[in-house]
Scaffold this motif. Sequence first.
Motif, short mmCIF file in Angstrom:
data_model
loop_
_atom_site.label_atom_id
_atom_site.label_comp_id
_atom_site.label_asym_id
_atom_site.label_seq_id
_atom_site.Cartn_x
_atom_site.Cartn_y
_atom_site.Cartn_z
N ALA A 142 19.45 84.89 -9.73
CA ALA A 142 19.77 83.49 -10.00
C ALA A 142 20.99 83.00 -9.23
CB ALA A 142 19.97 83.30 -11.50
N SER A 143 22.11 83.69 -9.33
CA SER A 143 23.33 83.15 -8.70
C SER A 143 23.37 83.34 -7.19
CB SER A 143 24.60 83.74 -9.30
OG SER A 143 24.35 84.76 -10.19
N SER A 144 22.94 84.49 -6.70
CA SER A 144 23.03 84.74 -5.27
C SER A 144 21.80 84.25 -4.51
CB SER A 144 23.23 86.23 -4.99
OG SER A 144 22.11 86.95 -5.47
N HIS A 145 20.73 83.88 -5.21
CA HIS A 145 19.48 83.39 -4.61
C HIS A 145 18.91 84.37 -3.60
CE1 HIS A 145 19.93 79.58 -6.63
NE2 HIS A 145 21.18 79.50 -6.17
N ARG A 146 18.99 85.65 -3.91
CA ARG A 146 18.44 86.69 -3.03
C ARG A 146 17.13 87.19 -3.61
NH1 ARG A 146 23.35 90.74 -2.63
NH2 ARG A 146 21.57 92.15 -2.64
N ASP A 147 16.19 87.46 -2.73
CA ASP A 147 14.94 88.11 -3.13
C ASP A 147 15.09 89.60 -2.88
OD1 ASP A 147 13.66 85.79 -3.86
OD2 ASP A 147 12.79 85.45 -1.88
N GLU A 148 14.81 90.40 -3.90
CA GLU A 148 14.91 91.84 -3.77
C GLU A 148 13.71 92.49 -4.43
OE1 GLU A 148 18.51 93.67 -4.99
OE2 GLU A 148 19.77 92.37 -3.76
N PHE A 149 13.54 93.77 -4.14
CA PHE A 149 12.48 94.55 -4.75
C PHE A 149 13.08 95.45 -5.82
CE2 PHE A 149 10.81 93.91 -0.39
CZ PHE A 149 9.67 93.20 -0.74
N LYS A 150 12.31 95.61 -6.89
CA LYS A 150 12.75 96.46 -8.00
C LYS A 150 11.59 97.38 -8.36
CE LYS A 150 14.10 96.11 -12.80
NZ LYS A 150 14.11 95.25 -13.97
N SER A 151 11.88 98.64 -8.55
CA SER A 151 10.86 99.59 -8.96
C SER A 151 10.40 99.28 -10.37
CB SER A 151 11.43 101.01 -8.88
OG SER A 151 10.43 101.94 -9.20
N CYS A 152 9.12 99.44 -10.65
CA CYS A 152 8.59 99.15 -11.99
C CYS A 152 7.47 100.13 -12.30
CB CYS A 152 8.09 97.71 -12.06
SG CYS A 152 6.78 97.33 -10.90
N ARG A 153 6.99 100.06 -13.52
CA ARG A 153 5.88 100.92 -13.95
C ARG A 153 4.67 100.04 -14.28
NH1 ARG A 153 7.26 106.24 -15.96
NH2 ARG A 153 9.46 106.58 -15.59
N SER A 154 3.52 100.47 -13.85
CA SER A 154 2.29 99.74 -14.11
C SER A 154 1.79 100.07 -15.52
CB SER A 154 1.23 100.11 -13.09
OG SER A 154 -0.03 99.63 -13.48
N ALA A 155 1.54 99.04 -16.31
CA ALA A 155 1.05 99.25 -17.67
C ALA A 155 -0.34 99.88 -17.65
CB ALA A 155 1.03 97.94 -18.44
N ALA A 156 -1.17 99.46 -16.72
CA ALA A 156 -2.53 100.02 -16.64
C ALA A 156 -2.49 101.51 -16.28
CB ALA A 156 -3.34 99.24 -15.60
N LEU A 157 -1.63 101.87 -15.34
CA LEU A 157 -1.51 103.27 -14.95
C LEU A 157 -0.95 104.11 -16.10
CD1 LEU A 157 -1.84 105.33 -12.67
CD2 LEU A 157 0.52 104.84 -12.02
N GLU A 158 0.03 103.59 -16.81
CA GLU A 158 0.60 104.31 -17.95
C GLU A 158 -0.45 104.51 -19.04
OE1 GLU A 158 3.67 105.69 -18.40
OE2 GLU A 158 4.10 105.19 -16.33
N ALA A 159 -1.28 103.48 -19.29
CA ALA A 159 -2.34 103.60 -20.28
C ALA A 159 -3.36 104.64 -19.86
CB ALA A 159 -3.02 102.24 -20.49
N GLN A 160 -3.72 104.65 -18.58
CA GLN A 160 -4.66 105.64 -18.08
C GLN A 160 -4.11 107.05 -18.23
OE1 GLN A 160 -5.44 105.28 -13.90
NE2 GLN A 160 -7.17 106.67 -13.96
N ARG A 161 -2.85 107.25 -17.91
CA ARG A 161 -2.23 108.57 -18.07
C ARG A 161 -2.19 108.99 -19.53
NH1 ARG A 161 2.92 108.19 -13.95
NH2 ARG A 161 1.72 108.39 -12.04
N PHE A 162 -1.88 108.04 -20.42
CA PHE A 162 -1.83 108.35 -21.85
C PHE A 162 -3.19 108.81 -22.35
CE2 PHE A 162 -2.70 106.81 -26.16
CZ PHE A 162 -1.80 107.59 -26.86
N TRP A 163 -4.26 108.07 -22.02
CA TRP A 163 -5.58 108.44 -22.52
C TRP A 163 -6.07 109.73 -21.88
CZ3 TRP A 163 -6.73 106.90 -26.95
CH2 TRP A 163 -6.33 105.65 -27.40
#
Length: 100
Positions: free
Chosen positions: A40-61
């Motif tokens: 918001a303040s610096s108005h920079r676009d960056e990438f952030k690592s995240c976890r896929s909910a679908a992949l986590e659900a597949q691993r769980f099952w």
Amino acid sequence: PCWRVEQFVVAQECTRCNSFQMKTVPACGPTGFIETINCASSHRDEFKSCRSAALEAQRFWRFVGSALGVAAAAAALVVLRQRVLDRRALEKVRKQIESI
């Protein structure tokens, strides 16, 4: 990264990294998924690592299925072993009765 110290807005939801991004974007390394954020303040676009909910659900099952498979195999072995032990006990009792 600006998203650690500022408020941010998610510009693009969590998506799988392609082969080019895996080589060039360091955020793809830990999970193979990234989301694009706008600080918001610096108005920079960056990438952030995240976890896929679908992949986590597949691993769980997959884990639940394998745990159930192992449990079923263990239960079958217990039943078979119990039958063998019962048969041995009956044979022992039969031999004792015959010897009288």
